[in-house]
Design a protein around this motif. Structure first.
Motif, PDB file in Angstrom:
ATOM      1  N   LEU A  39      13.009 -49.835 -21.323  1.00  0.00           N
ATOM      2  CA  LEU A  39      11.628 -49.473 -21.004  1.00  0.00           C
ATOM      3  C   LEU A  39      11.293 -48.068 -21.497  1.00  0.00           C
ATOM      4  CD1 LEU A  39      11.236 -50.738 -17.319  1.00  0.00           C
ATOM      5  CD2 LEU A  39      10.544 -51.897 -19.412  1.00  0.00           C
ATOM      6  N   ARG A  40      12.303 -47.223 -21.522  1.00  0.00           N
ATOM      7  CA  ARG A  40      12.104 -45.815 -21.874  1.00  0.00           C
ATOM      8  C   ARG A  40      12.631 -45.596 -23.286  1.00  0.00           C
ATOM      9  NH1 ARG A  40      15.042 -40.971 -20.970  1.00  0.00           N
ATOM     10  NH2 ARG A  40      13.685 -39.156 -20.585  1.00  0.00           N
ATOM     11  N   GLN A  53       2.665 -43.532 -21.799  1.00  0.00           N
ATOM     12  CA  GLN A  53       2.957 -42.688 -20.645  1.00  0.00           C
ATOM     13  C   GLN A  53       4.232 -41.891 -20.909  1.00  0.00           C
ATOM     14  OE1 GLN A  53       1.231 -42.214 -17.521  1.00  0.00           O
ATOM     15  NE2 GLN A  53       2.697 -40.517 -17.630  1.00  0.00           N
ATOM     16  N   GLU A  54       4.131 -40.565 -20.818  1.00  0.00           N
ATOM     17  CA  GLU A  54       5.304 -39.726 -21.039  1.00  0.00           C
ATOM     18  C   GLU A  54       6.331 -39.940 -19.927  1.00  0.00           C
ATOM     19  OE1 GLU A  54       2.226 -38.640 -20.739  1.00  0.00           O
ATOM     20  OE2 GLU A  54       1.630 -37.749 -22.673  1.00  0.00           O
ATOM     21  N   SER A  55       7.618 -39.830 -20.304  1.00  0.00           N
ATOM     22  CA  SER A  55       8.727 -39.895 -19.360  1.00  0.00           C
ATOM     23  C   SER A  55       9.753 -38.856 -19.803  1.00  0.00           C
ATOM     24  CB  SER A  55       9.347 -41.294 -19.338  1.00  0.00           C
ATOM     25  OG  SER A  55      10.472 -41.339 -18.478  1.00  0.00           O
ATOM     26  N   TRP A  58      10.694 -38.433 -23.610  1.00  0.00           N
ATOM     27  CA  TRP A  58      10.524 -39.759 -24.175  1.00  0.00           C
ATOM     28  C   TRP A  58       9.256 -40.394 -23.617  1.00  0.00           C
ATOM     29  CZ3 TRP A  58      15.753 -42.809 -24.911  1.00  0.00           C
ATOM     30  CH2 TRP A  58      16.580 -42.078 -25.761  1.00  0.00           C
ATOM     31  N   PHE A  59       9.138 -41.732 -23.757  1.00  0.00           N
ATOM     32  CA  PHE A  59       7.931 -42.444 -23.349  1.00  0.00           C
ATOM     33  C   PHE A  59       8.312 -43.772 -22.703  1.00  0.00           C
ATOM     34  CE2 PHE A  59       7.079 -39.897 -27.070  1.00  0.00           C
ATOM     35  CZ  PHE A  59       5.884 -39.239 -26.763  1.00  0.00           C
ATOM     36  N   LEU A  60       7.471 -44.239 -21.788  1.00  0.00           N
ATOM     37  CA  LEU A  60       7.589 -45.599 -21.299  1.00  0.00           C
ATOM     38  C   LEU A  60       6.927 -46.515 -22.323  1.00  0.00           C
ATOM     39  CD1 LEU A  60       6.711 -45.092 -17.518  1.00  0.00           C
ATOM     40  CD2 LEU A  60       8.969 -45.159 -18.607  1.00  0.00           C
ATOM     41  N   GLN A  61       7.549 -47.631 -22.604  1.00  0.00           N
ATOM     42  CA  GLN A  61       7.079 -48.494 -23.678  1.00  0.00           C
ATOM     43  C   GLN A  61       5.663 -49.022 -23.418  1.00  0.00           C
ATOM     44  OE1 GLN A  61       9.599 -51.951 -23.999  1.00  0.00           O
ATOM     45  NE2 GLN A  61       8.996 -52.772 -22.020  1.00  0.00           N
ATOM     46  N   CYS A  85       5.211 -53.081 -19.127  1.00  0.00           N
ATOM     47  CA  CYS A  85       4.740 -52.172 -20.162  1.00  0.00           C
ATOM     48  C   CYS A  85       3.723 -51.211 -19.540  1.00  0.00           C
ATOM     49  CB  CYS A  85       4.118 -52.942 -21.326  1.00  0.00           C
ATOM     50  SG  CYS A  85       5.318 -53.945 -22.230  1.00  0.00           S
ATOM     51  N   GLU A  98       0.249 -50.275 -15.524  1.00  0.00           N
ATOM     52  CA  GLU A  98       1.568 -50.907 -15.588  1.00  0.00           C
ATOM     53  C   GLU A  98       1.348 -52.408 -15.506  1.00  0.00           C
ATOM     54  OE1 GLU A  98       5.826 -51.220 -13.161  1.00  0.00           O
ATOM     55  OE2 GLU A  98       4.348 -49.687 -12.602  1.00  0.00           O
TER      56      GLU A  98
END
Length: 306
Positions: A39-40, A53-55, A58-61, A85, A98
């Motif tokens: 997912l990330r 969405q930033e994580s 990295w990013f959430l897909q 997603c 989400e």
């Protein structure tokens, strides 16, 4: 307003679980392997109008697309995934930041093969859920009997739009006209497959060999609701890099941040076979099959309840 995960939507959640189980049955029977991807991720596919969405760094897909295509390149010929997603800022009666996507890919397929497979999937699910060939959604009766109607994007703009698709792109109002004028008219009596999008609207899609102004992409509409986005895959890494860079320039011009280029994905494109892929919104499909007016009615929790 939002719905709580209590008795008011319990029957919808039960039907949702059955639909997901039948989706798995459909693809397993067709020889597809169910897979899971992270997912990330370090780099989402750059698209001007979709914000990840930033994580951390990295990013959430926004979609499992890039990782799933890397599996195609590794020799997995038929794969599917049901996953979460994330798309920043998307919230409305049919949108959640989400969401749950069903995404699948098949080597040797093109977008017309996926059109037929969409018909088979929806009809299979309708039969399993006791709906049969007639779907009633918010008072609108839709005949699911295949083959479904097909309409090109240019024809849709001529029939329902205020201007041509080319003019809408030039004036930067393509999405506005699609959302306000065209989409509410689609799939009202029979499901409709809207296909052959302008090349500028097919960031990861193959262009038609006979007309490179068009991308081999389609979307499915039922009762005015968009259900899926599918296309024949672009397999040229050089052209894909150019498109990623173009989308990042558009993001910058709109005051948004550019995304890193997914180098492992571009490298994998050198080995990917001819293929096609489809992303279908499971939340919206459950809305149709439960006659739910709001997406809030088919999920256990919405952001406002957390």
């Amino acid at each position: 307003m939002y719905f709580s995960p209590q008795s008011a939507i319990r029957s919808n959640l039960e039907r949702r679980a059955r639909i997901i189980a039948h989706v798995r049955d459909f693809f397993s029977a067709g020889g597809f392997l169910e897979i899971e991807t992270p997912l990330r991720i370090p780099a989402p596919a750059p698209e001007a109008h979709i914000d990840a969405q930033e994580s951390g760094d990295w990013f959430l897909q926004t979609s499992p697309e890039l990782c799933m295509k890397r599996l195609l390149a590794s020799g997995y010929e038929k794969i599917f995934q049901i996953c979460r997603c994330f798309r920043k800022g998307e919230r409305g009666s049919r949108h959640l930041p989400e969401m749950t996507l069903l995404e699948w890919y098949a080597a040797g397929f093109n977008y017309r093969d996926l059109m037929r497979q969409c018909e088979e999937l929806i009809c299979f699910l309708a039969g399993k859920m006791g709906i049969g060939s007639l779907l009633v959604y918010q008072g609108q009766t839709v005949d699911l009997t295949p083959p479904w109607d097909r309409l090109t994007v240019n024809e849709a703009f001529q029939r329902y739009g205020r201007m041509s698709a080319r003019q809408a792109l030039e004036r930067d109002c393509f999405d506005e006209i699609m959302g306000l004028d065209i989409e509410p008219q689609l799939g009202l009596e029979r499901p409709l497959l809207l296909y052959d999008y302008p090349a500028a609207c097919g960031a990861l899609a193959r262009l038609k060999p006979a007309d490179r102004s068009l991308a081999e992409r389609f979307e499915l509409y039922i009762a005015g609701m968009e259900l899926c986005n599918a296309f024949t895959e672009l397999t040229d890494p050089s052209e894909q890099r150019i498109r990623f860079e173009s989308e990042n320039r558009l993001r910058r011009s709109n005051g948004k941040s550019a995304y890193p280029i997914a180098e492992p994905f571009l490298q994998a494109l050198n080995s990917i076979p001819p293929a096609a892929g489809n992303a279908l919104g499971l939340d919206r499909l459950v809305m149709l099959f439960t006659d739910a007016a709001l997406i809030d009615e088919v999920v256990a929790f919405v952001p406002e309840s957390l």
